[in-house]
Design a protein around this motif. Structure first.
Motif, PDB file in Angstrom:
ATOM      1  N   PHE A 140       0.844  -1.199   0.000  1.00  0.00           N
ATOM      2  CA  PHE A 140       0.000   0.000   0.000  1.00  0.00           C
ATOM      3  C   PHE A 140       0.879   1.248   0.000  1.00  0.00           C
ATOM      4  CE2 PHE A 140      -2.204   3.335   2.491  1.00  0.00           C
ATOM      5  CZ  PHE A 140      -3.262   3.589   1.641  1.00  0.00           C
ATOM      6  N   LYS A 141       0.500   2.163  -0.832  1.00  0.00           N
ATOM      7  CA  LYS A 141       1.201   3.444  -0.914  1.00  0.00           C
ATOM      8  C   LYS A 141       0.138   4.509  -1.037  1.00  0.00           C
ATOM      9  CE  LYS A 141       4.857   5.742  -3.334  1.00  0.00           C
ATOM     10  NZ  LYS A 141       5.775   5.786  -4.423  1.00  0.00           N
ATOM     11  N   GLY A 142       0.232   5.525  -0.174  1.00  0.00           N
ATOM     12  CA  GLY A 142      -0.754   6.583  -0.270  1.00  0.00           C
ATOM     13  C   GLY A 142      -0.806   7.415   0.987  1.00  0.00           C
ATOM     14  N   LEU A 151       3.507   2.888   7.771  1.00  0.00           N
ATOM     15  CA  LEU A 151       3.338   4.304   8.042  1.00  0.00           C
ATOM     16  C   LEU A 151       4.734   4.966   7.972  1.00  0.00           C
ATOM     17  CD1 LEU A 151       1.518   6.653   8.934  1.00  0.00           C
ATOM     18  CD2 LEU A 151       1.983   5.973  11.301  1.00  0.00           C
ATOM     19  N   LYS A 152       4.889   5.843   7.036  1.00  0.00           N
ATOM     20  CA  LYS A 152       6.187   6.463   6.819  1.00  0.00           C
ATOM     21  C   LYS A 152       6.286   7.817   7.503  1.00  0.00           C
ATOM     22  CE  LYS A 152       9.864   6.885   3.947  1.00  0.00           C
ATOM     23  NZ  LYS A 152      10.905   6.098   3.661  1.00  0.00           N
ATOM     24  N   ALA A 153       5.201   8.603   7.494  1.00  0.00           N
ATOM     25  CA  ALA A 153       5.276   9.953   8.087  1.00  0.00           C
ATOM     26  C   ALA A 153       3.875  10.451   8.414  1.00  0.00           C
ATOM     27  CB  ALA A 153       5.952  10.907   7.109  1.00  0.00           C
ATOM     28  N   ILE A 154       3.872  11.413   9.350  1.00  0.00           N
ATOM     29  CA  ILE A 154       2.616  12.076   9.729  1.00  0.00           C
ATOM     30  C   ILE A 154       2.857  13.568   9.548  1.00  0.00           C
ATOM     31  CG2 ILE A 154       0.991  12.552  11.597  1.00  0.00           C
ATOM     32  CD1 ILE A 154       1.755   9.875  12.825  1.00  0.00           C
ATOM     33  N   LYS A 155       2.003  14.284   8.781  1.00  0.00           N
ATOM     34  CA  LYS A 155       2.127  15.727   8.545  1.00  0.00           C
ATOM     35  C   LYS A 155       0.901  16.449   9.000  1.00  0.00           C
ATOM     36  CE  LYS A 155       5.091  15.473   4.579  1.00  0.00           C
ATOM     37  NZ  LYS A 155       5.342  15.875   3.313  1.00  0.00           N
TER      38      LYS A 155
END
Length: 159
Positions: A137-139, A155-159
């Motif tokens: 999943f990517k998005g 989960l790569k990042a939270i903005k």
């Protein structure tokens, strides 16, 4: 029904004493005779001399009759005891008829539960499953006022 006494209320006719001793009674009331007389009496096994000597026979015939009566009584008692109780005292029992078998008794209580058995060996490891629901999943997605960024299902990042 008869009862049997603990003792026979009688004493031996004689006990052996010392050599040359004259017959006498001891403190227990038993007749003690000389050793020689005792040995002579113990060795007697043939009563025919008593019958063959008429003078001796006439003098002892009443005693002989009593001894024979006693011998017959003992023989009858022996036969009775053997027939009634058998020859082995450890299993002596009356030989009467066996009665009817009684009714069966109540069933006994259930026994206690046995001990728990040993734990069995561990089974083989199962096959690893896939994480297909999120793999690759990517998005991005909005969670509240934040943007969560996913790459390769993580989960790569939270903005």
């Amino acid at each position: 029904m008869a009862n049997i006494n603990d003792d026979i209320r009688g004493k031996k006719l004689y006990k052996e004493g010392t050599e040359g001793q004259e017959a006498s009674k001891d403190s227990n009331g038993e007749t003690i005779i000389s050793k020689e007389q005792s040995i002579e009496l113990d060795s007697l096994d043939d009563i025919s001399d008593l019958f063959n000597d008429n003078a001796v026979y006439q003098y002892n015939k009443f005693l002989l009759k009593q001894v024979e009566d006693l011998r017959q009584d003992v023989e009858e008692l022996h036969a009775f005891i053997k027939d009634a109780f058998g020859k082995d005292s450890s299993s002596a029992a009356s030989k009467g008829d066996t009665g009817d078998t009684g009714p069966q008794g109540p069933r006994g209580a259930t026994g206690a539960t046995g001990a728990t058995g040993a734990t069995g060996r561990a089974g083989a490891d199962g096959k690893n499953g896939s994480d297909a629901s999120v793999s690759g999943f990517k998005g991005e997605t909005m969670v509240g006022k934040q943007t969560w960024i996913f790459e390769a299902g993580l989960l790569k990042a939270i903005k």
